[in-house]
Write an enzyme that holds these catalytic residues in place. Structure first.
Site, PDB file in Angstrom:
ATOM      1  N   ASN A 117      -4.416   9.267   1.500  1.00 39.22           N
ATOM      2  CA  ASN A 117      -4.837   8.133   3.385  1.00 39.22           C
ATOM      3  C   ASN A 117      -6.132   9.299   4.205  1.00 39.22           C
ATOM      4  O   ASN A 117      -7.135   9.277   3.996  1.00 39.22           O
ATOM      5  CB  ASN A 117      -4.196   7.646   3.462  1.00 39.22           C
ATOM      6  CG  ASN A 117      -4.287   6.361   3.035  1.00 39.22           C
ATOM      7  OD1 ASN A 117      -4.691   6.339   2.379  1.00 39.22           O
ATOM      8  ND2 ASN A 117      -3.200   5.262   3.945  1.00 39.22           N
ATOM      9  N   GLU A 118      -4.860  10.012   4.552  1.00 36.97           N
ATOM     10  CA  GLU A 118      -5.535  10.769   5.678  1.00 36.97           C
ATOM     11  C   GLU A 118      -4.801  12.381   5.861  1.00 36.97           C
ATOM     12  O   GLU A 118      -3.466  12.264   5.156  1.00 36.97           O
ATOM     13  CB  GLU A 118      -5.392   9.853   7.304  1.00 36.97           C
ATOM     14  CG  GLU A 118      -4.607  10.141   8.266  1.00 36.97           C
ATOM     15  CD  GLU A 118      -3.596   8.846   7.193  1.00 36.97           C
ATOM     16  OE1 GLU A 118      -2.913   8.862   7.070  1.00 36.97           O
ATOM     17  OE2 GLU A 118      -4.092   8.134   6.672  1.00 36.97           O
ATOM     18  N   ASP A 126      -3.691  13.349  22.105  1.00 34.02           N
ATOM     19  CA  ASP A 126      -2.345  13.145  21.534  1.00 34.02           C
ATOM     20  C   ASP A 126      -1.955  13.867  19.662  1.00 34.02           C
ATOM     21  O   ASP A 126      -1.381  13.966  19.211  1.00 34.02           O
ATOM     22  CB  ASP A 126      -2.028  11.559  21.195  1.00 34.02           C
ATOM     23  CG  ASP A 126      -1.635  11.440  22.251  1.00 34.02           C
ATOM     24  OD1 ASP A 126      -1.114  12.240  23.308  1.00 34.02           O
ATOM     25  OD2 ASP A 126      -0.918   9.883  22.600  1.00 34.02           O
ATOM     26  N   ASP A 158       0.422  -1.566   0.347  1.00 32.35           N
ATOM     27  CA  ASP A 158       0.169   0.218  -0.201  1.00 32.35           C
ATOM     28  C   ASP A 158       0.934   1.576   0.081  1.00 32.35           C
ATOM     29  O   ASP A 158       0.364   2.440  -0.547  1.00 32.35           O
ATOM     30  CB  ASP A 158      -0.746   0.065   1.247  1.00 32.35           C
ATOM     31  CG  ASP A 158      -1.956  -0.662   1.152  1.00 32.35           C
ATOM     32  OD1 ASP A 158      -2.483  -1.846   0.149  1.00 32.35           O
ATOM     33  OD2 ASP A 158      -2.566  -1.199   2.167  1.00 32.35           O
ATOM     34  N   THR A 171      -9.517   2.725   6.584  1.00 31.62           N
ATOM     35  CA  THR A 171      -8.745   0.947   7.212  1.00 31.62           C
ATOM     36  C   THR A 171      -7.554   1.288   7.401  1.00 31.62           C
ATOM     37  O   THR A 171      -6.470   0.249   8.092  1.00 31.62           O
ATOM     38  CB  THR A 171      -9.514   0.315   5.613  1.00 31.62           C
ATOM     39  OG1 THR A 171      -8.465   0.268   4.921  1.00 31.62           O
ATOM     40  CG2 THR A 171     -10.807  -0.151   5.528  1.00 31.62           C
ATOM     41  N   ALA A 172      -6.603   2.450   7.383  1.00 34.61           N
ATOM     42  CA  ALA A 172      -5.780   2.591   7.580  1.00 34.61           C
ATOM     43  C   ALA A 172      -5.423   3.436   8.890  1.00 34.61           C
ATOM     44  O   ALA A 172      -5.383   2.167  10.055  1.00 34.61           O
ATOM     45  CB  ALA A 172      -4.618   3.144   6.625  1.00 34.61           C
ATOM     46  N   TYR A 173      -4.437   4.398   9.106  1.00 38.82           N
ATOM     47  CA  TYR A 173      -4.459   4.842  10.477  1.00 38.82           C
ATOM     48  C   TYR A 173      -5.534   5.120  11.241  1.00 38.82           C
ATOM     49  O   TYR A 173      -5.912   4.541  12.567  1.00 38.82           O
ATOM     50  CB  TYR A 173      -3.665   5.912  10.351  1.00 38.82           C
ATOM     51  CG  TYR A 173      -3.080   6.485  11.471  1.00 38.82           C
ATOM     52  CD1 TYR A 173      -3.164   6.395  12.468  1.00 38.82           C
ATOM     53  CD2 TYR A 173      -2.037   8.320  11.015  1.00 38.82           C
ATOM     54  CE1 TYR A 173      -2.743   7.039  13.689  1.00 38.82           C
ATOM     55  CE2 TYR A 173      -2.044   8.722  12.162  1.00 38.82           C
ATOM     56  CZ  TYR A 173      -1.984   7.937  13.568  1.00 38.82           C
ATOM     57  OH  TYR A 173      -1.372   9.213  14.385  1.00 38.82           O
ATOM     58  N   ASN A 174      -6.581   5.413  10.448  1.00 40.93           N
ATOM     59  CA  ASN A 174      -8.116   5.944  11.288  1.00 40.93           C
ATOM     60  C   ASN A 174      -8.870   5.247  11.882  1.00 40.93           C
ATOM     61  O   ASN A 174      -9.220   4.765  12.742  1.00 40.93           O
ATOM     62  CB  ASN A 174      -8.890   6.585   9.591  1.00 40.93           C
ATOM     63  CG  ASN A 174     -10.641   6.798  10.890  1.00 40.93           C
ATOM     64  OD1 ASN A 174     -10.564   7.624  10.984  1.00 40.93           O
ATOM     65  ND2 ASN A 174     -10.555   5.590  10.184  1.00 40.93           N
ATOM     66  N   LEU A 175      -8.450   3.324  11.451  1.00 42.10           N
ATOM     67  CA  LEU A 175      -9.026   2.813  12.251  1.00 42.10           C
ATOM     68  C   LEU A 175      -8.226   2.064  13.418  1.00 42.10           C
ATOM     69  O   LEU A 175      -8.640   1.599  14.108  1.00 42.10           O
ATOM     70  CB  LEU A 175      -9.229   1.311  10.711  1.00 42.10           C
ATOM     71  CG  LEU A 175      -9.762  -0.461  11.397  1.00 42.10           C
ATOM     72  CD1 LEU A 175     -10.414   0.164  11.983  1.00 42.10           C
ATOM     73  CD2 LEU A 175      -9.746  -0.771  10.531  1.00 42.10           C
TER      74      LEU A 175
END
Length: 252
Positions: free
Chosen positions: A111-112, A141, A41, A152-156
């Protein structure tokens, strides 16, 4: 079909790159019809960022572990797979940053966009959505705004919701929030404009990242979807991002 292959630096990806180029040939980006990304990814994100100006569809082949954004690897019938692939159009986020020294920067995130405290001191951040104060003082934080692709990446991992593609939503998710205790984020319209103001930036410094582009000692970040930019990811039929995003919600 004119293909341009791009591989990550990992040994397996390089081996498969050599094999596919020998079989299908290698075309310059300016002459290619499609980009084939070999890796995980992270490499897919790098390819999307670095080739954005060429406006080419990207077909990913997984050479890593999870490969959520990738198709399974197979060297046979690659051209037939690409011809029958389904296109998933996505829009990145556009982040506009102002730093303590007055400098301003713009970056795109597939992604974010995330804000993270730089020291042991918790970040204090004011959250504004479409010009209205949503959270007066978030002690945390950090905080992130994720696309459906990035949900589905850092957010998850920050306990944010998974967003199916096409839902027209963004996930605003706090990272280790302390105050307000019961606020766990929000789902916003993809047309929302989010402004994040760092309170006490000198004492509580915060960095901002749009995917891999990072800026430190920030004071204000504004984020909105870049509707003028459309990226096209290609997937085998029955293996689309939308279907995998729904399936991911049932994994335990």
């Amino acid at each position: 079909m004119k293909l341009h292959f791009s591989a990550s630096s990992h040994e397996l990806a390089q081996e498969r790159f050599d094999r596919l180029v020998l079989r299908y040939g290698q075309n310059d980006l300016g002459d290619a019809d499609y980009i084939v990304a070999l890796g995980g990814d992270g490499h897919m994100l790098n390819v999307l960022h670095s080739t954005m100006q060429h406006n080419l569809p990207v077909f990913g082949l997984n050479c890593g572990r999870l490969g959520f954004l990738m198709n399974h690897f197979a060297s046979d019938e690659l051209e037939e797979r690409i011809s029958s692939a389904e296109a998933t159009p996505i829009h990145p986020l556009r982040m506009q940053v102002t730093c303590e020294d007055g400098s301003q920067h713009t970056a795109l995130a597939i992604n974010e966009v995330s804000l993270i405290r730089q020291t042991h001191n918790a970040a204090n951040i004011r959250v504004e959505v479409d010009g209205k104060h949503a959270v007066e003082q978030l002690v945390c934080d950090g905080i992130l705004l994720a696309t459906s692709v990035g949900s589905t990446a850092y957010n998850l991992s920050a306990h944010g919701p998974i967003i199916p593609l096409g839902a027209g939503l963004l996930a605003l998710t706090p990272i280790s929030p302390f105050r307000p205790r019961r606020w766990r984020g929000a789902l916003l319209s993809e047309n929302s404009r989010v402004t994040l103001e760092v309170l006490e930036p000198g004492f509580r410094p915060v960095s901002a990242s749009a995917d891999s582009s990072e800026y430190r000692h920030i004071t204000t970040v504004s984020i909105e979807q870049a509707n003028d930019i459309t990226l096209r990811l290609m997937y085998d039929p029955g293996f689309s991002l939308a279907e995998r995003a729904i399936a991911e919600q049932f994994h335990t």
